[in-house]
Motif scaffolding. Structure first.
Motif, mmCIF file in Angstrom:
data_model
loop_
_atom_site.group_PDB
_atom_site.id
_atom_site.type_symbol
_atom_site.label_atom_id
_atom_site.label_comp_id
_atom_site.label_asym_id
_atom_site.label_seq_id
_atom_site.Cartn_x
_atom_site.Cartn_y
_atom_site.Cartn_z
ATOM 1 N N PRO A 187 -23.616 -51.914 -17.252
ATOM 2 C CA PRO A 187 -22.993 -51.032 -16.259
ATOM 3 C C PRO A 187 -23.931 -50.940 -15.052
ATOM 4 C CG PRO A 187 -23.897 -49.748 -18.081
ATOM 5 C CD PRO A 187 -24.087 -51.181 -18.432
ATOM 6 N N TYR A 188 -23.620 -51.707 -13.999
ATOM 7 C CA TYR A 188 -24.575 -51.890 -12.905
ATOM 8 C C TYR A 188 -24.197 -51.150 -11.622
ATOM 9 C CZ TYR A 188 -21.091 -55.430 -11.599
ATOM 10 O OH TYR A 188 -19.916 -56.081 -11.285
ATOM 11 N N VAL A 189 -23.062 -50.455 -11.610
ATOM 12 C CA VAL A 189 -22.633 -49.763 -10.404
ATOM 13 C C VAL A 189 -23.488 -48.512 -10.195
ATOM 14 C CG1 VAL A 189 -20.717 -48.552 -9.286
ATOM 15 C CG2 VAL A 189 -20.277 -50.609 -10.645
ATOM 16 N N PRO A 190 -24.022 -48.298 -8.985
ATOM 17 C CA PRO A 190 -24.792 -47.075 -8.712
ATOM 18 C C PRO A 190 -23.855 -45.862 -8.719
ATOM 19 C CG PRO A 190 -25.283 -48.791 -7.096
ATOM 20 C CD PRO A 190 -24.058 -49.235 -7.845
ATOM 21 N N ALA A 191 -23.645 -45.286 -9.865
ATOM 22 C CA ALA A 191 -22.742 -44.147 -10.044
ATOM 23 C C ALA A 191 -23.285 -43.262 -11.147
ATOM 24 C CB ALA A 191 -21.335 -44.644 -10.408
ATOM 25 N N GLU A 192 -22.908 -41.998 -11.104
ATOM 26 C CA GLU A 192 -23.406 -41.026 -12.083
ATOM 27 C C GLU A 192 -23.087 -41.465 -13.505
ATOM 28 O OE1 GLU A 192 -22.972 -36.229 -13.126
ATOM 29 O OE2 GLU A 192 -21.903 -37.121 -11.422
ATOM 30 N N LEU A 193 -24.062 -41.327 -14.379
ATOM 31 C CA LEU A 193 -23.870 -41.694 -15.773
ATOM 32 C C LEU A 193 -22.883 -40.755 -16.453
ATOM 33 C CD1 LEU A 193 -27.576 -42.371 -16.825
ATOM 34 C CD2 LEU A 193 -25.793 -44.084 -16.460
ATOM 35 N N PRO A 194 -22.110 -41.256 -17.413
ATOM 36 C CA PRO A 194 -21.185 -40.383 -18.144
ATOM 37 C C PRO A 194 -21.945 -39.389 -19.018
ATOM 38 C CG PRO A 194 -21.228 -42.570 -19.117
ATOM 39 C CD PRO A 194 -22.019 -42.657 -17.849
ATOM 40 N N GLU A 210 -28.865 -44.160 -11.148
ATOM 41 C CA GLU A 210 -29.597 -44.436 -9.912
ATOM 42 C C GLU A 210 -29.857 -45.934 -9.746
ATOM 43 O OE1 GLU A 210 -33.708 -43.085 -7.606
ATOM 44 O OE2 GLU A 210 -33.271 -42.347 -9.621
ATOM 45 N N ASP A 211 -29.479 -46.463 -8.577
ATOM 46 C CA ASP A 211 -29.599 -47.895 -8.268
ATOM 47 C C ASP A 211 -28.857 -48.767 -9.275
ATOM 48 O OD1 ASP A 211 -31.135 -47.494 -5.987
ATOM 49 O OD2 ASP A 211 -33.027 -47.618 -7.064
ATOM 50 N N GLY A 212 -28.016 -48.164 -10.108
ATOM 51 C CA GLY A 212 -27.292 -48.917 -11.120
ATOM 52 C C GLY A 212 -28.181 -49.483 -12.210
ATOM 53 N N MET A 213 -29.401 -48.920 -12.350
ATOM 54 C CA MET A 213 -30.407 -49.546 -13.211
ATOM 55 C C MET A 213 -30.833 -48.711 -14.416
ATOM 56 S SD MET A 213 -31.249 -52.624 -12.486
ATOM 57 C CE MET A 213 -32.829 -52.781 -13.332
ATOM 58 N N VAL A 214 -30.285 -47.537 -14.600
ATOM 59 C CA VAL A 214 -30.761 -46.673 -15.687
ATOM 60 C C VAL A 214 -30.523 -47.323 -17.052
ATOM 61 C CG1 VAL A 214 -30.483 -44.445 -16.839
ATOM 62 C CG2 VAL A 214 -30.508 -44.561 -14.333
ATOM 63 N N VAL A 215 -29.300 -47.791 -17.295
ATOM 64 C CA VAL A 215 -28.985 -48.423 -18.581
ATOM 65 C C VAL A 215 -29.691 -49.778 -18.696
ATOM 66 C CG1 VAL A 215 -27.153 -49.274 -20.082
ATOM 67 C CG2 VAL A 215 -26.766 -47.241 -18.676
ATOM 68 N N THR A 216 -29.700 -50.541 -17.601
ATOM 69 C CA THR A 216 -30.350 -51.855 -17.621
ATOM 70 C C THR A 216 -31.835 -51.741 -17.924
ATOM 71 O OG1 THR A 216 -28.735 -52.705 -16.041
ATOM 72 C CG2 THR A 216 -30.767 -53.960 -16.302
ATOM 73 N N ASN A 217 -32.494 -50.761 -17.325
ATOM 74 C CA ASN A 217 -33.924 -50.572 -17.600
ATOM 75 C C ASN A 217 -34.176 -50.253 -19.066
ATOM 76 O OD1 ASN A 217 -34.976 -51.100 -15.043
ATOM 77 N ND2 ASN A 217 -34.717 -48.989 -14.356
ATOM 78 N N ARG A 218 -33.307 -49.449 -19.657
ATOM 79 C CA ARG A 218 -33.450 -49.149 -21.086
ATOM 80 C C ARG A 218 -33.322 -50.416 -21.916
ATOM 81 N NH1 ARG A 218 -29.101 -46.019 -23.031
ATOM 82 N NH2 ARG A 218 -30.211 -46.095 -25.003
ATOM 83 N N MET A 219 -32.369 -51.280 -21.531
ATOM 84 C CA MET A 219 -32.166 -52.505 -22.289
ATOM 85 C C MET A 219 -33.312 -53.478 -22.079
ATOM 86 S SD MET A 219 -30.007 -53.936 -24.408
ATOM 87 C CE MET A 219 -31.388 -54.673 -25.289
ATOM 88 N N LEU A 220 -33.803 -53.592 -20.852
ATOM 89 C CA LEU A 220 -34.904 -54.515 -20.583
ATOM 90 C C LEU A 220 -36.144 -54.145 -21.399
ATOM 91 C CD1 LEU A 220 -34.605 -55.058 -16.722
ATOM 92 C CD2 LEU A 220 -34.137 -56.725 -18.538
ATOM 93 N N GLU A 221 -36.339 -52.871 -21.645
ATOM 94 C CA GLU A 221 -37.476 -52.445 -22.472
ATOM 95 C C GLU A 221 -37.360 -52.997 -23.893
ATOM 96 O OE1 GLU A 221 -37.585 -48.217 -22.319
ATOM 97 O OE2 GLU A 221 -38.290 -48.138 -20.241
ATOM 98 N N GLN A 222 -36.132 -53.233 -24.350
ATOM 99 C CA GLN A 222 -35.919 -53.717 -25.710
ATOM 100 C C GLN A 222 -35.961 -55.242 -25.824
ATOM 101 O OE1 GLN A 222 -32.329 -52.042 -27.442
ATOM 102 N NE2 GLN A 222 -32.655 -50.069 -26.463
#
Length: 254
Positions: A137-144, A179-191
């Motif tokens: 989910p890469y769109v810069p939009a508020e997380l659910p 924020e910047d569409g990267m919150v979920v992606t950053n979590r995944m990149l850590e894994q």
């Protein structure tokens, strides 16, 4: 051109519908440069079958494409495929998409394991994944708001269908990246370093322009000795945040 798997059975009211990002992944994974890279990496017939994981599998179109076309992509047919998704409806839809695609292509040696309902790669055994695919989910939009996830993730008792509110929440999971569409992606990149196999592991991650791909790639290269990150697919020269790229992540031998 390899055929795109059918998703005609999927209810797109609550499962992400294949779009430009999905098709960019299909084009990239089947491109001459990437099939050459993957076939060289997995060419040994006596080696263990490559295990492919897609996180956030959605309709299953990408995982089904890989499962049905393993000979063209990997140069071998004995590939194992596995998916995860936080949306339980996506898990069921994707499972059918993958099974149907394998059957249609008569690829009997391609084994589909399952789609697990879970958060990112949390259910995956460390250093077990050879090919990792992520269309986040890469769109810069508020997380659910996840506080009611358990309730929204199933059809309520006494009901025959999901509500509009449920469907809106489930779709928001598929596109809203914070924020910047990267919150979920950053979590995944850590894994990623923890789930990729040590010798053969390679990841494909989709990013949009506002995700700052060059910054992301530089950060990955700083993970340590041998880590590489390169852009291997692009949606073109579109202006703005919607320009999409596919980044390949892998570790070279020391």
């Amino acid at each position: 051109m390899l055929p795109t798997p059918s998703t005609s059975h999927v209810c797109f009211d609550r499962v992400y519908e294949p779009a430009e990002d999905s098709y960019l992944l299909l084009d990239t994974l089947s491109s001459p440069s990437e099939t050459s890279f993957l076939q060289d990496r997995f060419k040994h017939a006596n080696s263990s079958p490559p295990l492919v994981l897609e996180v956030g599998v959605g309709s299953g179109v990408v995982l089904a494409f890989v499962a049905a076309n393993t000979q063209s992509i990997f140069g071998r047919q004995d590939t194992l495929t596995l998916g995860t998704d936080i949306n339980s409806f996506a898990c069921r839809a994707a499972s059918q998409t993958v099974r149907d695609a394998i059957k249609e292509r008569e690829n009997g040696r391609s084994v589909f394991l399952d789609v697990v309902n879970g958060d990112l790669g949390s259910a995956i055994r460390p250093h077990s994944i050879d090919v990792f695919i992520f269309n986040p989910p890469y769109v810069p939009a508020e997380l659910p708001d996840l506080s009611r996830h358990e309730y929204y993730n199933t059809i309520a008792e006494g009901k025959k269908a999901t509500s509009f509110q449920q469907d809106s929440y489930l779709l928001q999971l598929s596109y809203a990246g914070g924020e910047d569409g990267m919150v979920v992606t950053n979590r995944m990149l850590e894994q990623v370093p923890e789930i990729l196999s040590d010798e053969r592991g390679v990841a494909y991650v989709l990013l949009c322009a506002q995700n700052k791909p060059e910054v992301v790639k530089a950060r990955i290269r700083d993970w340590g000795s041998g880590w590489n990150a390169e852009t291997v697919g692009s949606s073109g020269n579109k202006a703005g945040w919607e320009k999409l790229v596919i980044v390949r992540i892998w570790k070279s031998a020391d």
